[in-house]
Design a protein around this motif. Sequence first.
Motif, PDB file in Angstrom:
ATOM      1  N   THR A  18       0.854  -1.164   0.000  1.00  0.00           N
ATOM      2  CA  THR A  18       0.000   0.000   0.000  1.00  0.00           C
ATOM      3  C   THR A  18       0.894   1.217   0.000  1.00  0.00           C
ATOM      4  O   THR A  18       1.735   1.397   0.850  1.00  0.00           O
ATOM      5  N   CYS A 534      -5.045   5.954  -2.645  1.00  0.00           N
ATOM      6  CA  CYS A 534      -5.620   6.113  -1.309  1.00  0.00           C
ATOM      7  C   CYS A 534      -4.667   6.735  -0.302  1.00  0.00           C
ATOM      8  O   CYS A 534      -5.031   6.888   0.866  1.00  0.00           O
ATOM      9  N   PHE A 535      -3.464   7.104  -0.710  1.00  0.00           N
ATOM     10  CA  PHE A 535      -2.489   7.600   0.260  1.00  0.00           C
ATOM     11  C   PHE A 535      -2.135   9.068   0.052  1.00  0.00           C
ATOM     12  O   PHE A 535      -1.171   9.556   0.626  1.00  0.00           O
ATOM     13  N   ASP A 579      -7.590   5.869   2.913  1.00  0.00           N
ATOM     14  CA  ASP A 579      -6.659   4.996   3.652  1.00  0.00           C
ATOM     15  C   ASP A 579      -7.334   4.389   4.884  1.00  0.00           C
ATOM     16  O   ASP A 579      -6.665   3.986   5.824  1.00  0.00           O
ATOM     17  N   ASN A 585      -2.096   1.689   7.172  1.00  0.00           N
ATOM     18  CA  ASN A 585      -0.909   2.540   7.224  1.00  0.00           C
ATOM     19  C   ASN A 585       0.210   1.995   8.102  1.00  0.00           C
ATOM     20  O   ASN A 585       1.370   2.304   7.868  1.00  0.00           O
ATOM     21  N   THR A 591      -5.214   6.882  10.655  1.00  0.00           N
ATOM     22  CA  THR A 591      -5.537   7.108   9.246  1.00  0.00           C
ATOM     23  C   THR A 591      -5.560   8.596   8.944  1.00  0.00           C
ATOM     24  O   THR A 591      -5.885   9.424   9.794  1.00  0.00           O
TER      25      THR A 591
END
Length: 797
Positions: A18, A534-535, A579, A585, A591
Amino acid sequence: MDNQDPHPEIVVSPPTDTGMYPSNGAHSQDIPYDPLPLTQDPPRDTIYHDLPSPHASGFDTPPVEMSYFSDTTPPGAAQPRFLGAALYDDPTNNHRDSFASQNTQNTFRTAPSVVNSSVYALNPENPEAEHSGAYHDDPHEPEYIPGSGRGASSDSPRYLAEKRAAYTVPRLKSKRGLIIAGSILAAVLVLVAVVVPIYFVVIKPKSSSSNNNSASPSSPTSTSTSSGSPSSAVIVTGGDGSTVTTEDGTTFTYSNPFGGTWYWDPQNPFNNNAQAQSWTPPLNQTFQFGTDRIFGVNLGGWLTTEPFMQKYPSAIDEWTLSQYMAADSSSGGLSQLETHYQTFITEQDFAEIAGAGLNFVRIPLPYWAIEVRSGEPFLPKTSWTYFLKAIQWARKYGLRINLDFHALPGSQNGWNHSGKFGTVNVLYGPMGIANAQRSLDYIRIIAEFISQPEYKDVVVIFGITNEPQGTPIGQDALSRYYMQAYNYVREASGIGEGNGPFISYHDGFLGLSKWADWLPNADRIALDDHPYICFDAQSSAPMSSYAQTPCTTWGGLMNTSMSAFGLTAAGEFSNAVTDCGLYVNGVGLGTRYEGNYTPGTWPVIGSCTPWTDWQNWDSTMKSGIQQFALASMDALQNWFFWTWKIGNSSTSGVVESPQWSYQLGLQNGWMPKDPRAASGTCANQGLWSPPLQAWQTGGAGAGQIPATVTASYTWPPATISNAGAVSSLPSYTPTGTVATLPPPTFTYSSGSSVTTAKAGNGWQNPSDTASGMVAIATCSYLNPWVGTAAAPSPLCS
């Protein structure tokens, strides 16, 4: 298949790769995964406009100031990238109950399919008839029984009645005729009794071997887990609805509505007759890269784990997990990892993957599958045994493998999925050259094994290094390393189509355009990109707003790279647009979406519950995710979803990162049941049109790299980042024994004899006799995972 984790203390396989940023150390750079704009302007909190200067992509990107576990993490440590174990890191034990780690018309070349064969012309004309397209030739069916009331005028097929009428056996009219017929019948029975055993014992195995281009022609055909007389009736193949018997004797029903067939003959373990789907070439035919589409899925968290045992809440990577396990001898010590290998991914997963319309699996493999050295706590060599099982299962169901070398000694990126969270130590820092030398040895060992004829048609892609941090390492050093890896792989396999795997290079987060026309005329190389969205900055926009985002962002990049470089694929992507999710994470990092992510200061966007509570998703949410998945598949063209499955949390009992699990999406209606349905989702995007150039697929000109190009990528580089001149750094010497990978053992019993198949010796090219890289006894070395430090003394190069 039930994805329940059989071990209540385990939550398995958070999505590993991720994407995040590297650390805020000496080599701090922003290396996000590709951010994507929304296709409609989402409502944004005013605090969004207070973010720092835009990222190079134009997307607002918050600063990255990493200080993870500041009391224990060295300066320069990279952020972890995994679905970490946040549940147990709140000292008040008030953990958040978040949830985490998990057709249009066919435009592709169609391989011959059983569903197009002539026998299916005997089906009823009405597809809605009782047999619904299945061919039946049972004389006991009601339609063929006189007086059943279901004759020629019924809905039943008339074809069989016509067939029987045409081939009616004439009635014998004398005793002499009966005697003659009886004599003929007796002769036929004797002939059958002689010929059938000869066929099954001699002719059929020999014929299968001669038609199997992946097996040694003289190889015995056998298996280590099956025994019995060769003349016994053993089902070796089947299609949709057939019963499969696994190694341990359990059975399941094979479900594949796409014309796929499995094939496993215990007496012929290297037969490549299996076919994943009608549109995917069987393993005994060539997969036409660039024309045939890669529809793949990762088997993340299986052989390369990340923090997944809630039994050891302080474990943040496989290094620390291994240490905790080893100290817990009462629970089985490190052998607990093998239990995970045995149960998390099984043969039935491979069957389900083929039945989902997928034709590839990408399998992350760590270096400790080969060996470990002093001070490294990993369970050595065991995961290799299960990779061999993966080859066997992939072969059985017609799937092809992308072997992803996921974790290198010292770590190529400092992220937890590389084995040890911390710093980059490959091509970077004082141990950067020594670790790269050792990594290249492992690449050579793997290449020699998978280039053998028994395996080359199953393991057809070799991703030589997963996600190296290209920005701190530098493209020049990375290119030289890539070139040396190319030489090792091609030395093992030879040049040209069919000789060993495609070599897949990750773009190092430098962007696809940085590799345009790199290594022209190289034999079968591919470029790997990992687009996640998503980051970056988070948004509360509905899932439906992302419907065309992949098309407008990824499609153009892929089109350009397919022309400028050659085969380009997305080795990882997911459905996550935030996220949110436990372990997304890291352990205890929170998050961005909820504003409690460490490091940095993040605005509170909202609660993660709507993004993770998949049991309560409505049809709008599910259709939005499916539309995003279809757009991603169409834009990326050749892809591997991250990941196939995620185990249930031992705390909540459910999957806690739903947008990362392909299997869960299939089971609950937000993943397409046929990936071909994605075709045309990105309308008018000008998707790249095949074929690839001839040299890019091993054809004319392959391997004829210009001398001026090879000269510019000589190994090793003169200097590396954060260390200086290579001549002043620790290095290894090629005087060690190379750790050859062992092949599987296949045997079968026939009467009192036992036959063992020839499964290769692990080394394709006997002319490759170079020794392995090892330490010099009289020299000093730093810990391979040291990070930043002064060179040791005495130094021997």
